[in-house]
Design a protein around this motif. Structure first.
Motif, mmCIF file in Angstrom:
data_model
loop_
_atom_site.group_PDB
_atom_site.id
_atom_site.type_symbol
_atom_site.label_atom_id
_atom_site.label_comp_id
_atom_site.label_asym_id
_atom_site.label_seq_id
_atom_site.Cartn_x
_atom_site.Cartn_y
_atom_site.Cartn_z
ATOM 1 N N GLU A 29 0.895 -1.299 -0.292
ATOM 2 C CA GLU A 29 0.011 0.015 0.071
ATOM 3 C C GLU A 29 0.798 1.211 0.006
ATOM 4 O OE1 GLU A 29 -3.657 2.023 2.623
ATOM 5 O OE2 GLU A 29 -2.358 0.360 3.460
ATOM 6 N N ASN A 68 -0.348 -0.028 -4.550
ATOM 7 C CA ASN A 68 -1.835 -0.067 -4.983
ATOM 8 C C ASN A 68 -2.561 0.270 -3.735
ATOM 9 O OD1 ASN A 68 -3.182 -1.839 -7.501
ATOM 10 N ND2 ASN A 68 -4.206 -1.952 -5.326
ATOM 11 N N ASP A 69 -3.657 1.158 -4.043
ATOM 12 C CA ASP A 69 -4.553 1.210 -2.995
ATOM 13 C C ASP A 69 -5.090 0.018 -2.409
ATOM 14 O OD1 ASP A 69 -4.349 4.011 -3.542
ATOM 15 O OD2 ASP A 69 -6.127 4.103 -5.028
ATOM 16 N N TRP A 70 -5.277 0.403 -1.145
ATOM 17 C CA TRP A 70 -5.687 -0.505 -0.278
ATOM 18 C C TRP A 70 -6.856 -1.507 -0.860
ATOM 19 C CZ3 TRP A 70 -3.882 -4.270 2.781
ATOM 20 C CH2 TRP A 70 -4.634 -4.962 3.538
ATOM 21 N N ASP A 71 -7.899 -0.699 -1.130
ATOM 22 C CA ASP A 71 -9.214 -1.158 -1.370
ATOM 23 C C ASP A 71 -9.503 -1.867 -2.758
ATOM 24 O OD1 ASP A 71 -9.071 0.866 -3.453
ATOM 25 O OD2 ASP A 71 -10.939 1.894 -2.837
ATOM 26 N N PRO A 151 -10.968 5.677 3.205
ATOM 27 C CA PRO A 151 -9.965 4.701 2.320
ATOM 28 C C PRO A 151 -8.527 4.457 2.784
ATOM 29 C CG PRO A 151 -11.192 6.504 1.030
ATOM 30 C CD PRO A 151 -11.656 7.053 2.500
ATOM 31 N N SER A 152 -7.886 5.525 3.705
ATOM 32 C CA SER A 152 -6.749 5.386 4.425
ATOM 33 C C SER A 152 -6.738 5.337 5.754
ATOM 34 C CB SER A 152 -5.763 6.404 3.555
ATOM 35 O OG SER A 152 -6.262 7.644 4.405
#
Length: 242
Positions: A29, A68-71, A151-152
């Motif tokens: 992430e 990469n974004d976590w979601d 999101p974060s």
């Protein structure tokens, strides 16, 4: 450590595909210190960067890092955008339906509540948690509490600071620096909560050979004591070890 993201994805990769490549791509992430973050040069840093580089060395593999974004981190693994996840991802039965984990490279670590006052009751509070985490899943089962997802992880802390939420629930390792740097504006609330089965690397279920190479490397670091040394150095002297 964290997180209950599963996502929907189609398994389309063949067994051992990653080993046929010249480079094994490690997805993270880059936004979850002290486990992983981007340094001033935009490079992946933190505990998992040091750990991942050592595991690649022991597995005799050439690796590169991808953020990469976590979601969407699991769906993008499954679809082939990288070959493994090393991103503070807790091992859970739900995730094991989608990906294959190595053995854990950290023991289960506690999650904690943080708020502006230590007399806030979590059972009736508005609680911020990162989307797709084991903490968000835990809050969703609490009758009387209200879950607000972000999101974060940094946004969950900001939500408490800004009055959008009463508490945030996250890995204690992540929250300790936030509390220390808040100048007294944030405090830990209540008892720690044990969640998850420890953190492991995640792989496509169609890549058992690659998973096994990293699993053996994790075991070798447990056997010679270097993993415990790395945990204490990067995650703190109070962190649980093997």
């Amino acid at each position: 450590m964290k997180n209950l993201l599963i996502g929907t994805a189609v398994l389309a990769m063949t067994a051992g595909a990653a080993l046929a490549q010249d480079v094994v791509r490690l997805g993270t992430e880059g936004a979850y210190p002290p486990y992983n973050f981007l340094d001033d040069n935009g490079e992946v840093a933190g505990f998992e960067r040091v750990l991942g580089d050592e595991l690649c060395k022991r597995a005799e593999l050439t690796c590169e890092w991808v953020t990469n974004d976590w979601d969407s981190i699991i769906p993008n693994l499954v679809s082939g955008n990288y070959d493994a996840i090393i991103a503070g991802m807790s091992i859970t039965p739900e995730r094991e339906e989608v990906v294959a984990f190595t053995q854990n490279y950290t023991p289960p670590s506690p999650s904690s509540y943080v708020g502006a006052s230590d007399d806030i009751d979590p059972t009736t509070a508005v609680i911020a948690a990162q989307t797709g985490t084991i903490q968000a899943a835990h809050v969703s089962t609490m009758e009387g509490a209200t879950l607000v997802e972000f999101p974060s992880p940094d946004e969950t802390v900001a939500a408490v600071m800004g009055g959008e939420a009463d508490l945030t629930l996250a890995d204690k390792d992540f929250l300790i620096p936030a509390v220390e740097e808040s100048g007294g504006a944030l405090v830990f609330v209540g008892d720690d909560i044990p969640l998850g089965g420890g953190i492991g690397m995640a792989f496509r279920q169609s890549d058992p050979e690659l998973r096994d190479k990293f699993d053996a490397a994790v075991q070798s670091m447990k056997d010679d004591g270097t993993l415990n040394e790395m945990i204490l150095e990067h995650l703190g002297a109070d962190s649980p070890t093997f």
